[in-house]
Design a protein around this motif. Structure first.
Motif, mmCIF file in Angstrom:
data_model
loop_
_atom_site.group_PDB
_atom_site.id
_atom_site.type_symbol
_atom_site.label_atom_id
_atom_site.label_comp_id
_atom_site.label_asym_id
_atom_site.label_seq_id
_atom_site.Cartn_x
_atom_site.Cartn_y
_atom_site.Cartn_z
ATOM 1 N N SER A 40 0.856 -1.188 0.000
ATOM 2 C CA SER A 40 0.000 0.000 0.000
ATOM 3 C C SER A 40 0.892 1.238 0.000
ATOM 4 C CB SER A 40 -0.896 0.015 1.239
ATOM 5 O OG SER A 40 -1.542 1.275 1.361
ATOM 6 N N LEU A 41 0.601 2.169 -0.877
ATOM 7 C CA LEU A 41 1.438 3.363 -1.002
ATOM 8 C C LEU A 41 0.951 4.526 -0.143
ATOM 9 C CD1 LEU A 41 2.116 3.352 -4.863
ATOM 10 C CD2 LEU A 41 3.333 2.163 -3.035
ATOM 11 N N VAL A 42 -0.128 4.321 0.559
ATOM 12 C CA VAL A 42 -0.720 5.409 1.343
ATOM 13 C C VAL A 42 0.264 5.899 2.400
ATOM 14 C CG1 VAL A 42 -2.589 6.063 2.904
ATOM 15 C CG2 VAL A 42 -3.054 4.568 0.948
ATOM 16 N N GLY A 43 0.578 7.182 2.342
ATOM 17 C CA GLY A 43 1.439 7.813 3.332
ATOM 18 C C GLY A 43 2.920 7.551 3.164
ATOM 19 N N LEU A 44 3.336 6.833 2.105
ATOM 20 C CA LEU A 44 4.745 6.464 1.966
ATOM 21 C C LEU A 44 5.598 7.591 1.394
ATOM 22 C CD1 LEU A 44 4.793 2.771 0.684
ATOM 23 C CD2 LEU A 44 4.522 3.657 3.003
ATOM 24 N N GLN A 45 6.875 7.571 1.800
ATOM 25 C CA GLN A 45 7.921 8.395 1.197
ATOM 26 C C GLN A 45 8.634 7.494 0.181
ATOM 27 O OE1 GLN A 45 8.683 11.695 2.229
ATOM 28 N NE2 GLN A 45 6.964 11.655 3.673
ATOM 29 N N ILE A 46 8.650 7.888 -1.095
ATOM 30 C CA ILE A 46 9.135 7.022 -2.164
ATOM 31 C C ILE A 46 10.280 7.687 -2.922
ATOM 32 C CG2 ILE A 46 8.514 5.835 -4.304
ATOM 33 C CD1 ILE A 46 5.630 5.748 -3.312
ATOM 34 N N LEU A 47 11.281 6.883 -3.251
ATOM 35 C CA LEU A 47 12.362 7.302 -4.141
ATOM 36 C C LEU A 47 12.262 6.466 -5.407
ATOM 37 C CD1 LEU A 47 15.058 8.733 -4.837
ATOM 38 C CD2 LEU A 47 16.227 6.901 -3.581
ATOM 39 N N SER A 99 25.176 8.980 -8.843
ATOM 40 C CA SER A 99 25.631 10.105 -8.022
ATOM 41 C C SER A 99 24.640 10.499 -6.937
ATOM 42 C CB SER A 99 25.904 11.323 -8.913
ATOM 43 O OG SER A 99 24.690 11.816 -9.479
ATOM 44 N N HIS A 100 23.422 10.005 -7.020
ATOM 45 C CA HIS A 100 22.405 10.417 -6.061
ATOM 46 C C HIS A 100 22.724 9.844 -4.684
ATOM 47 C CE1 HIS A 100 18.727 12.168 -4.799
ATOM 48 N NE2 HIS A 100 18.112 11.014 -4.556
ATOM 49 N N SER A 101 22.681 10.698 -3.678
ATOM 50 C CA SER A 101 23.026 10.284 -2.318
ATOM 51 C C SER A 101 21.932 10.733 -1.349
ATOM 52 C CB SER A 101 24.385 10.876 -1.909
ATOM 53 O OG SER A 101 24.772 10.414 -0.631
ATOM 54 N N PRO A 102 20.839 9.986 -1.279
ATOM 55 C CA PRO A 102 19.735 10.381 -0.391
ATOM 56 C C PRO A 102 20.120 10.228 1.078
ATOM 57 C CG PRO A 102 19.327 8.218 -1.350
ATOM 58 C CD PRO A 102 20.558 8.746 -2.006
ATOM 59 N N GLU A 103 19.388 10.929 1.915
ATOM 60 C CA GLU A 103 19.665 10.874 3.347
ATOM 61 C C GLU A 103 19.357 9.481 3.899
ATOM 62 O OE1 GLU A 103 17.868 13.954 5.609
ATOM 63 O OE2 GLU A 103 18.491 15.547 4.228
ATOM 64 N N ILE A 104 20.070 9.131 4.949
ATOM 65 C CA ILE A 104 19.937 7.807 5.554
ATOM 66 C C ILE A 104 18.544 7.623 6.148
ATOM 67 C CG2 ILE A 104 20.798 6.304 7.409
ATOM 68 C CD1 ILE A 104 23.543 7.556 6.958
ATOM 69 N N GLU A 105 17.961 6.462 5.891
ATOM 70 C CA GLU A 105 16.671 6.041 6.451
ATOM 71 C C GLU A 105 15.589 7.105 6.251
ATOM 72 O OE1 GLU A 105 17.246 4.639 10.439
ATOM 73 O OE2 GLU A 105 18.430 2.924 9.776
ATOM 74 N N VAL A 110 11.761 2.201 -2.354
ATOM 75 C CA VAL A 110 12.589 2.624 -3.487
ATOM 76 C C VAL A 110 12.188 1.778 -4.683
ATOM 77 C CG1 VAL A 110 14.916 2.847 -4.430
ATOM 78 C CG2 VAL A 110 14.506 3.309 -2.002
ATOM 79 N N THR A 111 11.959 2.434 -5.810
ATOM 80 C CA THR A 111 11.550 1.739 -7.029
ATOM 81 C C THR A 111 12.491 2.099 -8.176
ATOM 82 O OG1 THR A 111 10.047 3.543 -7.645
ATOM 83 C CG2 THR A 111 9.122 1.707 -6.378
ATOM 84 N N CYS A 132 19.262 4.282 2.496
ATOM 85 C CA CYS A 132 18.207 5.300 2.509
ATOM 86 C C CYS A 132 16.845 4.747 2.907
ATOM 87 C CB CYS A 132 18.130 6.019 1.167
ATOM 88 S SG CYS A 132 17.312 5.100 -0.157
ATOM 89 N N LEU A 133 16.716 3.417 2.964
ATOM 90 C CA LEU A 133 15.447 2.817 3.368
ATOM 91 C C LEU A 133 15.315 2.754 4.886
ATOM 92 C CD1 LEU A 133 14.991 -0.218 0.951
ATOM 93 C CD2 LEU A 133 13.433 1.723 1.173
ATOM 94 N N VAL A 134 14.104 2.946 5.367
ATOM 95 C CA VAL A 134 13.820 2.698 6.780
ATOM 96 C C VAL A 134 13.760 1.192 6.995
ATOM 97 C CG1 VAL A 134 12.541 4.852 6.997
ATOM 98 C CG2 VAL A 134 11.316 2.747 6.454
ATOM 99 N N GLN A 135 13.848 0.775 8.263
ATOM 100 C CA GLN A 135 13.702 -0.644 8.575
ATOM 101 C C GLN A 135 12.341 -1.126 8.108
ATOM 102 O OE1 GLN A 135 16.438 -1.843 9.847
ATOM 103 N NE2 GLN A 135 15.858 -3.975 10.095
#
Length: 243
Positions: A40-47, A99-105, A110-111, A132-135
């Motif tokens: 479910s994508l509801v409320g997610l932070q996506i890269l 080169s992309h360096s997203p912030e940790i967690e 990620v898709t 960059c992914l949360v647990q």
């Protein structure tokens, strides 16, 4: 240097025509299978890595995602994505996957759709995604199937043009391949299914799905050429969880 074939004017125009007219494999095969794997994508932070024209970013928001960060190395692709999108919760960024360096967690998901076979250092991308992914976050991606990238010579056809077989060669020899797609000299990187999967596992991901999707019946009836995809899989689809 990261490859940027999508800014080649001829390549870009022909690719845009392909996607706008939905004459490729994406709509008939890859996109439906990809979407089935998503949580479910509801409320997610996506890269989204290799966002192209932003189709997935817009889809994510339509399904309730809170925010989508979408990157692509092509200035033309990002410009087109921005022109097609009116949503301040989608951030299109012109930069390479490497080169992309997203912030940790930072991200829940990620898709990447049909982009990572253009990347030379797959292991480094997997490491970046892990950081960059949360647990419990998910990594879902598709690539051109290794049975295609190993020896990208195309179909052997009979005199009527019917596809007979796609020669498999140099499968265990990973590395750069040059191919013709819209233009000559497109660079892709071949790696085995084993490498795609074990790199994830060695990083600590739990593999949750390995797919070699087939076209939907309705698409085959409208586009009989899709029967060729039953002779060898065109897409490898993987999903993994950060545990």
């Amino acid at each position: 240097m990261p490859q940027n074939v999508y800014d080649n004017p001829e390549f870009f125009q022909r690719y845009r025509d392909l996607r706008q007219n939905d004459t490729g494999l994406n709509g008939a095969l890859e996109v439906p299978a990809f979407q089935k794997l998503l949580p479910s994508l509801v409320g997610l932070q996506i890269l989204d890595l290799g966002c192209g024209f932003g189709e997935f970013a817009r889809y994510g928001r339509s399904q309730g995602a809170a925010y989508v960060e979408a990157i692509d190395v092509s200035e033309k692709m990002v410009a087109e994505a921005r022109s097609l999108t009116a949503d301040d919760k989608i951030n299109f960024m012109c930069r390479s996957i490497e080169s992309h360096s997203p912030e940790i967690e930072t991200f829940d998901l990620v898709t990447s759709s049909m982009a990572l076979h253009y990347i030379s250092d797959y292991k480094a991308v997997v490491q970046t995604v892990w950081r960059c992914l949360v647990q419990g976050g998910m990594f879902v991606f598709s690539v051109e199937h290794p049975s295609c990238t190993a020896n990208p010579v195309g179909w052997i056809r009979d005199e009527d043009g019917t596809a007979l077989h796609w020669p498999l060669d140099r499968y265990q020899s990973e590395g750069e391949r040059r191919t013709s797609w819209f233009i000559e000299g497109v660079t892709k990187y071949h790696r085995t299914v084993e490498t795609y999967v074990n790199t994830l596992i060695e990083q600590g991901f739990q593999l949750t799905h390995l797919g070699e999707p087939k076209p939907l019946d309705g698409h085959v009836s409208r586009r009989p050429w899709l029967l060729e995809t039953l002779k060898r899989p065109p897409v490898l689809l993987l999903a993994a969880k950060k545990t």
